[in-house]
Design a protein around this motif. Structure first.
Motif, PDB file in Angstrom:
ATOM      1  N   LEU A  83       0.824  -1.210   0.000  1.00  0.00           N
ATOM      2  CA  LEU A  83       0.000   0.000   0.000  1.00  0.00           C
ATOM      3  C   LEU A  83       0.853   1.252   0.000  1.00  0.00           C
ATOM      4  CD1 LEU A  83      -3.128   0.140  -0.010  1.00  0.00           C
ATOM      5  CD2 LEU A  83      -2.199  -2.124   0.554  1.00  0.00           C
ATOM      6  N   GLY A  84       1.979   1.212   0.698  1.00  0.00           N
ATOM      7  CA  GLY A  84       2.870   2.356   0.705  1.00  0.00           C
ATOM      8  C   GLY A  84       3.497   2.615  -0.650  1.00  0.00           C
ATOM      9  N   GLN A  85       3.758   1.539  -1.397  1.00  0.00           N
ATOM     10  CA  GLN A  85       4.401   1.675  -2.695  1.00  0.00           C
ATOM     11  C   GLN A  85       3.414   2.045  -3.794  1.00  0.00           C
ATOM     12  OE1 GLN A  85       7.639   1.503  -3.292  1.00  0.00           O
ATOM     13  NE2 GLN A  85       7.646   1.505  -5.516  1.00  0.00           N
ATOM     14  N   PHE A  86       2.212   1.441  -3.765  1.00  0.00           N
ATOM     15  CA  PHE A  86       1.289   1.588  -4.890  1.00  0.00           C
ATOM     16  C   PHE A  86      -0.037   2.248  -4.531  1.00  0.00           C
ATOM     17  CE2 PHE A  86       3.943  -2.179  -5.791  1.00  0.00           C
ATOM     18  CZ  PHE A  86       4.602  -1.707  -6.918  1.00  0.00           C
ATOM     19  N   GLY A  87      -0.379   2.289  -3.257  1.00  0.00           N
ATOM     20  CA  GLY A  87      -1.583   2.982  -2.834  1.00  0.00           C
ATOM     21  C   GLY A  87      -2.877   2.251  -3.094  1.00  0.00           C
ATOM     22  N   ARG A  88      -2.813   1.006  -3.585  1.00  0.00           N
ATOM     23  CA  ARG A  88      -4.026   0.261  -3.870  1.00  0.00           C
ATOM     24  C   ARG A  88      -3.690  -1.217  -4.016  1.00  0.00           C
ATOM     25  NH1 ARG A  88      -6.720   2.095  -9.187  1.00  0.00           N
ATOM     26  NH2 ARG A  88      -7.876   0.129  -8.964  1.00  0.00           N
ATOM     27  N   PRO A 134      -9.855  -5.029   3.191  1.00  0.00           N
ATOM     28  CA  PRO A 134     -10.297  -3.630   3.100  1.00  0.00           C
ATOM     29  C   PRO A 134      -9.832  -2.936   1.824  1.00  0.00           C
ATOM     30  CG  PRO A 134      -9.387  -4.112   5.267  1.00  0.00           C
ATOM     31  CD  PRO A 134      -9.060  -5.280   4.399  1.00  0.00           C
ATOM     32  N   TYR A 135      -8.660  -3.298   1.343  1.00  0.00           N
ATOM     33  CA  TYR A 135      -8.106  -2.637   0.164  1.00  0.00           C
ATOM     34  C   TYR A 135      -8.679  -3.233  -1.116  1.00  0.00           C
ATOM     35  CZ  TYR A 135      -5.138  -1.549   4.067  1.00  0.00           C
ATOM     36  OH  TYR A 135      -4.696  -1.175   5.314  1.00  0.00           O
ATOM     37  N   LEU A 136      -8.936  -4.538  -1.114  1.00  0.00           N
ATOM     38  CA  LEU A 136      -9.603  -5.160  -2.258  1.00  0.00           C
ATOM     39  C   LEU A 136     -11.033  -4.645  -2.396  1.00  0.00           C
ATOM     40  CD1 LEU A 136      -8.411  -8.836  -1.734  1.00  0.00           C
ATOM     41  CD2 LEU A 136      -7.630  -7.281  -3.528  1.00  0.00           C
ATOM     42  N   ARG A 137     -11.701  -4.478  -1.277  1.00  0.00           N
ATOM     43  CA  ARG A 137     -13.084  -4.006  -1.294  1.00  0.00           C
ATOM     44  C   ARG A 137     -13.181  -2.616  -1.918  1.00  0.00           C
ATOM     45  NH1 ARG A 137     -14.035  -4.807   3.691  1.00  0.00           N
ATOM     46  NH2 ARG A 137     -14.984  -6.869   3.455  1.00  0.00           N
TER      47      ARG A 137
END
Length: 258
Positions: A83-88, A134-137
């Motif tokens: 998440l830190g590298q790509f944000g998603r 949470p990030y996949l959702r």
């Protein structure tokens, strides 16, 4: 057959996939396939040396992180890195596994060996689904679990591996109900797949008997599995969740009498 170098890959489509156990074999094949389709792929593996080399060969759309999927702290840190590298995060492919299907005879099977197989092959995918959800959702993402035809059929002395893959298959439909409709969850169950690197396959090809016993006429390749994973992650599979897809050349439908 995929060349692991991806100079002809499609432009980045902005989507990010995390593939565990992707330093070799089926995981590597899936990573290479997705990069060709334009994905940014995070290669997670506990083999730091090979994982780093593979990411370098695959090019700019590959990024390596070290992870033992059975260690909750490493899963948490690894996802934070992504998440830190790509944000998603758009897709999770749970491929990491202790792939040795055979254990000692049941009377000699040590509990720590049983527990390690289940920790990597079953608990690992649960932990990754838990912390990635949470990030996949947020992006209507998808989870693909790499199971096995050994969830349905067995050879003697395969209790640990068979149980782990059977559990992963059940986890798949449980997750599909818990995480839907925002996240689709499916399982791909390979049969006999030649997981060697392309150069090894060419140098030491399998024999005619190996191929002929399959109704499809050949042993499977990592590309057979990767192509299905790619489809399941695509918009064309938007109505597909909670399902298992067997990639075994028809072997589980074949009657065998000795």
């Amino acid at each position: 057959m995929i060349d692991w170098s991806t100079e002809d890959s499609a432009p980045n489509n902005g989507k990010v996939a995390l593939v565990t156990g992707a330093a070799r074999g089926i995981g590597l094949g899936i990573a290479a396939w997705l990069i060709v389709e334009g994905w940014q792929v995070v290669i997670a593996d506990n083999d730091r040396e090979r994982g780093s080399k593979v990411a370098k060969v695959l090019g700019d759309n590959a990024w390596f992180i070290a992870m033992d999927v059975a260690q909750e702290s490493q899963v948490v840190v690894g996802i934070a890195e992504v998440l830190g590298q790509f944000g998603r995060l758009d897709a999770l492919i749970n491929n990491a596994a202790i792939a040795d299907a055979h254990n000692p005879p049941l009377e000699s099977l040590e509990l720590n060996r049983w527990q390690r197989v289940l920790a990597v092959n079953l608990t690992g995918p649960m932990l990754l689904a838990k912390y990635c959800a949470p990030y996949l959702r947020a992006h209507a993402g998808a989870i693909i679990n790499l199971c096995s035809t050994r969830a349905h059929q067995s050879e003697p002395n395969s209790e640990a591996y068979a149980a782990s893959k059977g559990g992963l298959l059940a986890l798949t439909h449980a997750l599909a109900l818990s995480l839907g409709p925002d996240i689709r969850v499916n399982a791909v169950s390979p049969g006999w797949i030649d997981t060697r690197d392309p150069a090894e396959r060419r140098a030491d090809p399998l024999g005619d008997q190996d191929h002929a016993q399959h109704p499809a006429g050949r042993v499977g390749t990592v590309e057979d599995v990767a192509a299905l994973v790619g489809w399941l992650l695509s918009g064309n599979a938007g109505f597909v969740t909670g399902q298992e897809f067997l990639v075994d050349g028809g072997m589980t439908r074949k009657m065998i009498y000795q």
